[in-house]
Design an enzyme around this catalytic site. Structure first.
Site, short mmCIF file in Angstrom:
data_model
loop_
_atom_site.label_atom_id
_atom_site.label_comp_id
_atom_site.label_asym_id
_atom_site.label_seq_id
_atom_site.Cartn_x
_atom_site.Cartn_y
_atom_site.Cartn_z
N ASP A 12 0.85 -1.19 0.00
CA ASP A 12 0.00 0.00 0.00
C ASP A 12 0.89 1.24 0.00
O ASP A 12 2.09 1.16 0.28
CB ASP A 12 -0.88 -0.02 1.26
CG ASP A 12 -1.78 1.20 1.35
OD1 ASP A 12 -2.32 1.61 0.32
OD2 ASP A 12 -1.93 1.76 2.45
N SER A 13 0.27 2.38 -0.27
CA SER A 13 1.00 3.64 -0.23
C SER A 13 1.42 4.01 1.20
O SER A 13 2.31 4.81 1.40
CB SER A 13 0.11 4.75 -0.79
OG SER A 13 -1.12 4.78 -0.10
N TYR A 44 -0.64 8.74 -2.13
CA TYR A 44 -0.55 8.54 -3.57
C TYR A 44 -1.80 9.11 -4.27
O TYR A 44 -1.76 9.40 -5.45
CB TYR A 44 -0.50 7.04 -3.89
CG TYR A 44 0.84 6.36 -3.71
CD1 TYR A 44 1.85 6.90 -2.92
CD2 TYR A 44 1.08 5.14 -4.34
CE1 TYR A 44 3.06 6.23 -2.76
CE2 TYR A 44 2.28 4.47 -4.19
CZ TYR A 44 3.26 5.02 -3.40
OH TYR A 44 4.46 4.35 -3.25
N GLY A 45 -2.90 9.18 -3.52
CA GLY A 45 -4.21 9.48 -4.12
C GLY A 45 -4.32 10.82 -4.82
O GLY A 45 -5.29 11.06 -5.53
N CYS A 75 -3.72 -1.08 -2.11
CA CYS A 75 -3.99 0.34 -2.32
C CYS A 75 -4.90 0.51 -3.54
O CYS A 75 -4.54 0.11 -4.65
CB CYS A 75 -2.67 1.05 -2.54
SG CYS A 75 -2.81 2.79 -2.93
N ASN A 76 -6.04 1.11 -3.34
CA ASN A 76 -6.97 1.33 -4.45
C ASN A 76 -6.37 2.22 -5.52
O ASN A 76 -6.59 2.01 -6.72
CB ASN A 76 -8.25 1.98 -3.94
CG ASN A 76 -9.09 1.02 -3.12
OD1 ASN A 76 -10.04 0.44 -3.61
ND2 ASN A 76 -8.72 0.82 -1.87
N THR A 77 -5.60 3.20 -5.09
CA THR A 77 -5.02 4.14 -6.06
C THR A 77 -4.02 3.42 -6.96
O THR A 77 -4.02 3.59 -8.19
CB THR A 77 -4.36 5.32 -5.31
OG1 THR A 77 -5.35 5.93 -4.48
CG2 THR A 77 -3.79 6.33 -6.26
N GLU A 155 -6.65 9.45 9.29
CA GLU A 155 -5.30 9.43 9.89
C GLU A 155 -5.28 10.26 11.18
O GLU A 155 -4.50 10.00 12.08
CB GLU A 155 -4.27 9.94 8.89
CG GLU A 155 -4.27 9.07 7.65
CD GLU A 155 -2.92 8.60 7.19
OE1 GLU A 155 -1.94 9.29 7.47
OE2 GLU A 155 -2.86 7.54 6.53
N CYS A 187 -11.22 2.78 -1.00
CA CYS A 187 -9.97 3.33 -0.47
C CYS A 187 -9.65 2.59 0.82
O CYS A 187 -10.55 2.27 1.60
CB CYS A 187 -10.14 4.83 -0.19
SG CYS A 187 -8.73 5.58 0.65
N THR A 188 -8.36 2.33 1.02
CA THR A 188 -7.92 1.57 2.19
C THR A 188 -8.45 2.14 3.51
O THR A 188 -8.67 1.40 4.47
CB THR A 188 -6.38 1.62 2.29
OG1 THR A 188 -5.96 2.98 2.07
CG2 THR A 188 -5.74 0.70 1.31
N HIS A 189 -8.60 3.45 3.57
CA HIS A 189 -8.95 4.10 4.85
C HIS A 189 -10.44 4.04 5.18
O HIS A 189 -10.82 4.22 6.32
CB HIS A 189 -8.52 5.57 4.81
CG HIS A 189 -7.04 5.77 4.87
ND1 HIS A 189 -6.17 5.15 4.01
CD2 HIS A 189 -6.28 6.52 5.70
CE1 HIS A 189 -4.94 5.53 4.30
NE2 HIS A 189 -4.97 6.36 5.32
N1 DGL Z 1 -4.02 3.77 -0.04
C1 DGL Z 1 -4.74 4.82 -0.74
C2 DGL Z 1 -5.95 4.20 -1.44
O1 DGL Z 1 -6.44 3.15 -1.09
C3 DGL Z 1 -5.17 5.92 0.19
C4 DGL Z 1 -4.01 6.75 0.73
C5 DGL Z 1 -3.27 7.47 -0.37
O2 DGL Z 1 -3.83 8.43 -0.97
O3 DGL Z 1 -2.14 7.10 -0.64
O4 DGL Z 1 -6.44 4.78 -2.37
#
Ligand code: DGL
Length: 271
Positions: A12-13, A44-45, A75-77, A155, A187-189
């Site tokens: 993940d990012s 990363y998003g 990571c979805n991004t 976060e 998104c992971t969060h």
């Molecule tokens: N891990 C990113 C996602 O799932 C979220 C955090 C980021 O923007 O890097 O899209």
């Protein structure tokens, strides 16, 4: 214990992908995991596709050197804009990503229906969820919404805060106006915001958590490829490594909130 004991590589990012690790630990307690979080370069998003592709390639190469048997893009991004980079470098080992898993779950729940998707700006602008959902079900209607403020709010730990509630009301209004029956948490969060999102959106809306569906997909894929750990021994043989590029302030607290258990030792790599 027998079967293939090499670890699963999850990346993940940052630390948000620990929501996927948590789901994997529950679904596949015998499997070892190496987690990589690019905490020095998160988020990363909001970054460009070229930058995300470059970072993704570095992470995949690193995990392959750890001799992983499967790669999971948590990571979805990265899954949205760099899935091809992962597959191209993976050297034939199975690759699972959260968007494929989320799209499959959405279609299973809402075939032919109206599906909402929320994610980072890069994920939503890529249209990756809509494309994958339509590849599985051409008649589905997809309504997407970028929610850039959710990552910093999570976060910050504001999971049940008035500011987050107002932000969610604002972001969800256009999607809810389309009368969607399900909402993909792209998104992971976002799984950490489930209780609040349920409050805002109402009990009727089905929330699709890609962490859980990713673990299901990983289990099926390991079985199919003959790579699962088998045998009579217990989960105490499973090992977990957490590797990050930086250990920022409050890392431990936030990480443990995502993981739902103590993190133990964290390794840092210097690139
Ligand atoms: N891990 C990113 C996602 O799932 C979220 C955090 C980021 O923007 O890097 O899209």
């Amino acid at each position: 214990m027998s079967g293939d004991r090499r670890p699963i590589g999850v990346f993940d990012s940052g630390i948000g992908g620990l929501t996927v690790v948590r789901a994997l630990m529950e679904r596949l307690p015998l499997e070892s995991i190496v987690y990589f979080g690019d905490t020095a370069r998160v988020p990363y998003g909001v970054k460009s596709v070229a930058t995300i592709e470059h970072f993704t390639a570095q992470i995949v190469d690193f995990l392959l050197r750890q001799e992983v048997k499967m790669l999971i893009v948590a990571c979805n991004t990265m899954a949205a804009v760099a899935a091809k980079v992962v597959v191209a470098r993976a050297g034939g080992i199975p690759v699972i990503d959260v968007i494929e898993a989320g799209a499959r779950a959405a279609v299973a729940i809402a075939a032919g229906g109206r599906i909402g998707v929320i994610g980072t700006p890069t994920t939503i602008n890529s249209n990756a969820y809509a494309r994958r959902i339509h590849a599985l079900d051409a008649s589905a209607r997809v309504y997407s919404q970028a929610c850039p403020l959710f990552v910093p709010l999570v976060e910050e730990g504001w999971l049940d805060h008035e500011v987050t509630r107002l932000t969610a009301q604002e972001y969800l209004r256009p999607v809810l106006a389309e009368d969607v029956g399900s909402l993909v948490l792209g998104c992971t969060h976002y799984p950490l915001l489930k209780p609040l999102l349920r409050d805002v959106a109402g009990e009727k809306l089905k929330l699709i958590d890609s962490a859980v569906t990713t673990a299901e997909l990983a289990a099926a894929s390991l079985q199919q490829a003959g790579l699962a750990v088998t045998g009579g021994e217990g989960p105490e043989n499973a090992t977990y490594r957490y590797i990050v590029t930086d250990v920022p302030l409050r890392f431990q607290t936030i990480g443990e909130r995502f993981l739902g258990r103590s993190l133990g030792r964290i390794e840092r790599v210097d690139w």
